[in-house]
Motif scaffolding. Structure first.
Motif, PDB file in Angstrom:
ATOM      1  N   ARG A 177      10.339   4.022  -1.685  1.00 12.79           N
ATOM      2  CA  ARG A 177       9.438   4.376  -0.578  1.00 12.79           C
ATOM      3  C   ARG A 177      10.175   5.440   0.318  1.00 12.79           C
ATOM      4  O   ARG A 177      11.241   5.140   0.650  1.00 12.79           O
ATOM      5  CB  ARG A 177       9.484   2.993   0.416  1.00 12.79           C
ATOM      6  CG  ARG A 177       8.552   1.956  -0.168  1.00 12.79           C
ATOM      7  CD  ARG A 177       8.642   0.879   1.025  1.00 12.79           C
ATOM      8  NE  ARG A 177       7.734  -0.150   0.247  1.00 12.79           N
ATOM      9  CZ  ARG A 177       7.230  -1.161   1.047  1.00 12.79           C
ATOM     10  NH1 ARG A 177       7.060  -1.200   2.133  1.00 12.79           N
ATOM     11  NH2 ARG A 177       6.617  -2.237   0.334  1.00 12.79           N
ATOM     12  N   ASP A 178       9.401   6.506   0.662  1.00 12.61           N
ATOM     13  CA  ASP A 178       9.823   7.505   1.372  1.00 12.61           C
ATOM     14  C   ASP A 178      11.243   7.974   1.173  1.00 12.61           C
ATOM     15  O   ASP A 178      11.903   8.597   1.493  1.00 12.61           O
ATOM     16  CB  ASP A 178       9.665   7.239   2.826  1.00 12.61           C
ATOM     17  CG  ASP A 178       9.358   8.529   3.798  1.00 12.61           C
ATOM     18  OD1 ASP A 178       8.922   9.538   3.215  1.00 12.61           O
ATOM     19  OD2 ASP A 178       9.830   8.333   4.805  1.00 12.61           O
TER      20      ASP A 178
ATOM     21  N   MET B 128      -3.122   2.577  -8.470  1.00 13.95           N
ATOM     22  CA  MET B 128      -2.001   1.874  -8.940  1.00 13.95           C
ATOM     23  C   MET B 128      -2.062   1.749 -10.451  1.00 13.95           C
ATOM     24  O   MET B 128      -1.748   0.650 -10.959  1.00 13.95           O
ATOM     25  CB  MET B 128      -1.854   0.674  -8.066  1.00 13.95           C
ATOM     26  CG  MET B 128      -1.425   0.775  -6.671  1.00 13.95           C
ATOM     27  SD  MET B 128       0.362   1.693  -6.732  1.00 13.95           S
ATOM     28  CE  MET B 128       1.298   0.577  -7.000  1.00 13.95           C
ATOM     29  N   THR B 129      -2.577   2.602 -11.194  1.00 18.78           N
ATOM     30  CA  THR B 129      -2.711   2.536 -12.635  1.00 18.78           C
ATOM     31  C   THR B 129      -2.067   3.720 -13.459  1.00 18.78           C
ATOM     32  O   THR B 129      -1.876   4.761 -12.694  1.00 18.78           O
ATOM     33  CB  THR B 129      -4.188   2.449 -12.948  1.00 18.78           C
ATOM     34  OG1 THR B 129      -5.020   1.622 -12.098  1.00 18.78           O
ATOM     35  CG2 THR B 129      -4.655   2.630 -14.328  1.00 18.78           C
ATOM     36  N   ILE B 130      -1.585   3.561 -14.608  1.00 17.70           N
ATOM     37  CA  ILE B 130      -1.147   4.549 -15.331  1.00 17.70           C
ATOM     38  C   ILE B 130      -1.927   4.495 -16.629  1.00 17.70           C
ATOM     39  O   ILE B 130      -2.508   3.304 -17.147  1.00 17.70           O
ATOM     40  CB  ILE B 130       0.431   4.428 -15.582  1.00 17.70           C
ATOM     41  CG1 ILE B 130       0.892   3.285 -16.449  1.00 17.70           C
ATOM     42  CG2 ILE B 130       1.451   4.518 -14.417  1.00 17.70           C
ATOM     43  CD1 ILE B 130       2.183   3.114 -17.157  1.00 17.70           C
ATOM     44  N   LYS B 131      -1.702   5.401 -17.382  1.00 19.48           N
ATOM     45  CA  LYS B 131      -2.675   5.689 -18.758  1.00 19.48           C
ATOM     46  C   LYS B 131      -1.596   5.928 -19.851  1.00 19.48           C
ATOM     47  O   LYS B 131      -0.961   6.715 -19.744  1.00 19.48           O
ATOM     48  CB  LYS B 131      -3.567   6.352 -18.773  1.00 19.48           C
ATOM     49  CG  LYS B 131      -4.468   6.387 -20.098  1.00 19.48           C
ATOM     50  CD  LYS B 131      -5.499   7.669 -20.092  1.00 19.48           C
ATOM     51  CE  LYS B 131      -6.255   7.882 -21.374  1.00 19.48           C
ATOM     52  NZ  LYS B 131      -6.998   8.759 -21.322  1.00 19.48           N
ATOM     53  N   LEU B 132      -1.344   4.822 -20.783  1.00 20.51           N
ATOM     54  CA  LEU B 132      -0.559   5.230 -22.029  1.00 20.51           C
ATOM     55  C   LEU B 132      -1.630   5.807 -23.070  1.00 20.51           C
ATOM     56  O   LEU B 132      -2.509   5.097 -23.328  1.00 20.51           O
ATOM     57  CB  LEU B 132       0.112   3.966 -22.513  1.00 20.51           C
ATOM     58  CG  LEU B 132       1.342   3.402 -21.623  1.00 20.51           C
ATOM     59  CD1 LEU B 132       1.777   2.060 -22.416  1.00 20.51           C
ATOM     60  CD2 LEU B 132       2.365   4.183 -21.017  1.00 20.51           C
ATOM     61  N   GLU B 133      -1.065   6.961 -23.294  1.00 18.99           N
ATOM     62  CA  GLU B 133      -1.931   7.744 -24.427  1.00 18.99           C
ATOM     63  C   GLU B 133      -1.457   7.033 -25.885  1.00 18.99           C
ATOM     64  O   GLU B 133      -0.432   6.512 -25.990  1.00 18.99           O
ATOM     65  CB  GLU B 133      -1.813   8.988 -24.560  1.00 18.99           C
ATOM     66  CG  GLU B 133      -1.895   9.736 -23.173  1.00 18.99           C
ATOM     67  CD  GLU B 133      -3.310   9.868 -22.813  1.00 18.99           C
ATOM     68  OE1 GLU B 133      -4.248   9.368 -23.666  1.00 18.99           O
ATOM     69  OE2 GLU B 133      -3.911  10.247 -21.818  1.00 18.99           O
TER      70      GLU B 133
ATOM     71  N   GLU C 216       0.848  -1.193  -0.169  1.00 12.06           N
ATOM     72  CA  GLU C 216       0.056   0.032   0.192  1.00 12.06           C
ATOM     73  C   GLU C 216       0.899   1.183  -0.084  1.00 12.06           C
ATOM     74  O   GLU C 216       1.585   1.545   0.842  1.00 12.06           O
ATOM     75  CB  GLU C 216      -0.911   0.181   1.169  1.00 12.06           C
ATOM     76  CG  GLU C 216      -1.892  -1.246   1.195  1.00 12.06           C
ATOM     77  CD  GLU C 216      -2.968  -1.218   0.150  1.00 12.06           C
ATOM     78  OE1 GLU C 216      -3.138  -0.080   0.057  1.00 12.06           O
ATOM     79  OE2 GLU C 216      -3.428  -2.232  -0.151  1.00 12.06           O
ATOM     80  N   PRO C 217       0.926   2.017  -1.019  1.00 11.75           N
ATOM     81  CA  PRO C 217       1.895   3.243  -1.303  1.00 11.75           C
ATOM     82  C   PRO C 217       1.599   4.227  -0.201  1.00 11.75           C
ATOM     83  O   PRO C 217       0.171   4.619   0.110  1.00 11.75           O
ATOM     84  CB  PRO C 217       1.786   3.591  -2.711  1.00 11.75           C
ATOM     85  CG  PRO C 217       0.551   2.996  -2.984  1.00 11.75           C
ATOM     86  CD  PRO C 217       0.083   1.924  -2.277  1.00 11.75           C
ATOM     87  N   SER C 218       2.369   4.896   0.214  1.00 14.68           N
ATOM     88  CA  SER C 218       2.113   6.149   0.888  1.00 14.68           C
ATOM     89  C   SER C 218       2.330   7.485   0.113  1.00 14.68           C
ATOM     90  O   SER C 218       2.898   7.273  -1.021  1.00 14.68           O
ATOM     91  CB  SER C 218       3.163   6.418   2.180  1.00 14.68           C
ATOM     92  OG  SER C 218       4.354   6.724   1.827  1.00 14.68           O
TER      93      SER C 218
END
Length: 109
Positions: free
Chosen positions: A89-90, A63-68, A32-34
């Motif tokens: 992390r941090d 936790m998603t990216i979008k490639l255009e 779970e990213p901070s």
């Protein structure tokens, strides 16, 4: 067309891709990213290149990216572009849990 086999990705050149990842901690629990963490997708022509072909940071919530379409429109069909997903992390702890290749496929115009 998109195909993901393990961590290898094939995508029709010029298509949109929403890419989500589910990372695990060393103990097997879900990561779970901070807000201080940075998780990114980086793809290069060659792994040793200093410049990225694509660099996108993952959204902390999804936790998603979008490639255009323009991200992949000029890529070479059939070429295996190395990519990795890395988490910092941090600002201290660095992990690269995914390293594989991204292969653009031919679109039919």
């Amino acid at each position: 067309m998109v195909k993901i086999d393990g961590t290898k990705i094939w995508l029709t050149r010029g298509d949109t891709l929403y890419l989500s990842v589910h990372l695990k901690n060393a103990d097997g629990t879900n990561y779970e990213p901070s807000q201080n963490d940075v998780i990114w997708f980086r793809m290069k022509k060659k792994a040793s290149d200093s410049e990225s072909v694509i660099y996108k940071e993952f959204d902390h919530q999804t936790m998603t990216i979008k490639l255009e379409p323009e991200d992949t429109a000029g890529l070479t069909v059939g070429y295996n572009y190395p990519y990795n997903i890395r988490a910092v992390r941090d600002g201290q702890e660095v992990a690269t849990p995914i390293v594989d290749s991204f292969v653009p496929t031919q679109e039919v115009g």
